[in-house]
Design an enzyme around this catalytic site. Structure first.
Site, short mmCIF file in Angstrom:
data_model
loop_
_atom_site.label_atom_id
_atom_site.label_comp_id
_atom_site.label_asym_id
_atom_site.label_seq_id
_atom_site.Cartn_x
_atom_site.Cartn_y
_atom_site.Cartn_z
N HIS A 43 1.11 -1.32 -0.01
CA HIS A 43 -0.06 0.12 0.03
C HIS A 43 0.74 1.22 0.02
O HIS A 43 2.10 1.15 0.42
CB HIS A 43 -0.95 0.11 1.28
CG HIS A 43 -0.31 -0.58 2.53
ND1 HIS A 43 -0.66 -1.51 3.17
CD2 HIS A 43 0.30 0.52 3.24
CE1 HIS A 43 -0.20 -1.61 4.22
NE2 HIS A 43 0.65 -0.30 4.37
N ARG B 255 -1.19 11.42 4.02
CA ARG B 255 -2.13 12.25 5.07
C ARG B 255 -3.40 13.00 4.17
O ARG B 255 -2.93 13.68 3.32
CB ARG B 255 -1.31 13.04 5.94
CG ARG B 255 -0.13 11.95 6.72
CD ARG B 255 0.82 12.99 7.58
NE ARG B 255 1.85 12.18 8.09
CZ ARG B 255 2.80 11.89 7.29
NH1 ARG B 255 3.39 12.47 6.36
NH2 ARG B 255 3.81 11.18 7.88
N GLU C 211 -3.68 3.79 1.81
CA GLU C 211 -3.76 3.67 3.18
C GLU C 211 -3.99 5.38 3.44
O GLU C 211 -2.83 6.01 3.44
CB GLU C 211 -2.79 3.26 4.17
CG GLU C 211 -3.03 3.20 5.49
CD GLU C 211 -1.63 2.68 6.40
OE1 GLU C 211 -1.70 3.07 7.29
OE2 GLU C 211 -0.99 1.80 5.85
N ASN D 226 -4.85 12.78 10.90
CA ASN D 226 -4.43 13.02 12.38
C ASN D 226 -5.37 14.06 12.90
O ASN D 226 -5.82 15.12 12.13
CB ASN D 226 -2.92 13.58 12.27
CG ASN D 226 -2.06 12.59 11.98
OD1 ASN D 226 -1.76 11.65 12.30
ND2 ASN D 226 -1.31 12.95 10.77
N HIS E 218 2.37 11.98 -8.67
CA HIS E 218 1.24 11.54 -8.78
C HIS E 218 0.91 10.14 -8.61
O HIS E 218 1.83 9.53 -8.58
CB HIS E 218 0.50 11.77 -10.21
CG HIS E 218 1.21 11.30 -11.42
ND1 HIS E 218 2.43 11.75 -11.95
CD2 HIS E 218 1.20 9.94 -11.93
CE1 HIS E 218 2.89 10.98 -12.70
NE2 HIS E 218 2.03 9.80 -12.68
N GLU F 190 -3.10 10.49 -12.32
CA GLU F 190 -2.99 10.13 -13.76
C GLU F 190 -4.14 9.29 -14.09
O GLU F 190 -3.84 8.11 -13.54
CB GLU F 190 -1.66 9.77 -14.40
CG GLU F 190 -1.71 10.00 -15.86
CD GLU F 190 -0.29 9.52 -16.23
OE1 GLU F 190 0.08 9.50 -17.59
OE2 GLU F 190 0.61 8.94 -15.42
#
Length: 352
Positions: A93, A97, A144, A148, A162, A210
């Protein structure tokens, strides 16, 4: 007539006077000469010569020891390199954030066709994760997302490029993105110098995607693009330390950049890391939004050894995570991009 024997002190032979060969080694010459002159070898050559001989023997021993150590190190490097190539590795993965988890989940599921696979909240650490993708985590590369608590904005920086997503129809996907209020930064059309239809969009946090028009593929989430300051150095590192294969390179002198595609299998079946070098640019601001790629391995301890050996920096020594006991190790590549290696068996246990 009395035979006159010269005093040993009047004889000043030098080692350069004698040619050491298999037929007449220095030791044999010295013994014969000492018998002729009726003096001992120590008198003949003096203490300095003995010191020289002892030093020479010692140097030969050190040289032989050094050569043996170098050979041993080279063998160890070769063994580790072979192990890396045969390790069962897969991109698991990509982690980054976001400022509003629910908003991002909605955009990815409604506009990009992803599925929410699972969520986990860690209140003691004040963050929440959401895993999204196009198939189960045990067989697909997924996203993932990390939220926060209380942080609603991040700096993406100039180093991250990207993510790539393969779709059946780029134009239809772009229309859907527009209908949902998304941002399109490049309208659908063939890539310059090629036939593949592409488009670029941005998610609510400003991450670029993209869209690549392809037929059915087992890995729709197919690319992560990062910019590097030395392409040859980066390729060498990912080949040796990560065990990736250089799939292809493409130079675009008109726009002054070169790309290298690297991964654990062909682009139409496996996710790839797209490394981009812009002519003359040696470093980038990485911001604080993009985090890392996670990769599976059979042995995090050997993985850490290889990373150190081939120029990477370990930021977390290999070992189990507190609480869940999943073994990991974390590192930085020569450009400062972070990756985490996760024990394969422990990873599957997490998914149970």
């Amino acid at each position: 007539m009395m035979k006159i024997v010269p005093m040993a002190s009047s004889i000043k032979p030098s080692l350069t006077c004698f040619s050491a060969s298999p037929r007449f080694p220095v030791s044999l010459l010295s013994r014969n000469l000492s018998r002729t002159l009726h003096v001992s070898q120590s008198q003949l050559f003096g203490l300095n010569t003995h010191k020289l001989l002892r030093t020479s023997v010692k140097c030969l021993g050190v040289a032989e020891s050094g050569n043996a150590a170098q050979a041993s190190t080279a063998n160890a490097q070769d063994d580790l390199l072979n192990w890396v190539k045969n390790d069962k590795r897969r991109m698991l993965h990509v982690v980054y954030r976001v400022g509003d988890l629910d908003r991002t989940i909605k955009f990815y599921t409604e506009c990009l066709g992803m599925k929410l696979l699972r969520k986990r909240d860690i209140p003691e650490e004040k963050y929440t994760n959401a895993f999204l993708g196009y198939g189960p985590e045990d067989s697909h590369f997924v996203i993932e997302l990390t939220y926060n608590y209380g942080v609603d904005k991040y700096d993406i920086g100039g180093g991250f490029g990207h993510f790539g997503i393969a779709v059946d129809d780029v134009s239809k996907t772009v229309e859907l993105v527009k209908a949902k209020g998304g941002k399109v930064t490049r309208e659908p059309g063939p890539v310059k110098g090629g036939k593949t239809v592409i488009a670029f969009i941005e998610d609510p946090d400003g991450y670029k995607f993209e869209l690549l028009e392809r037929g059915p593929t087992p890995e729709p989430l197919c690319q992560v693009m990062l910019r590097v300051g030395d392409l040859d150095r980066a390729i060498k590192f990912y080949e040796k330390a990560f065990g990736m294969e250089l799939l292809r390179t493409r130079d675009n002198p008109e726009y002054k950049y070169t790309i290298a595609m690297m991964g654990y299998g062909p682009e139409d079946k496996f996710p790839v890391l797209e490394l981009t070098y812009n002519y003359g640019v040696t470093e980038y601001d990485k911001g604080n939004a993009y985090a890392q790629i996670a990769i599976g391995t059979d042995d995090v301890y050997k993985t850490a050894e290889a990373i150190k050996l081939f120029g990477g920096k370990i930021t977390r020594e290999p070992g189990p995570l507190p609480g869940i006991n999943t073994k990991i190790t974390a590192c930085l590549d020569p450009d400062g991009w972070k990756s985490v290696f996760v024990d394969n068996i422990d990873f599957f246990k997490e998914l149970e």
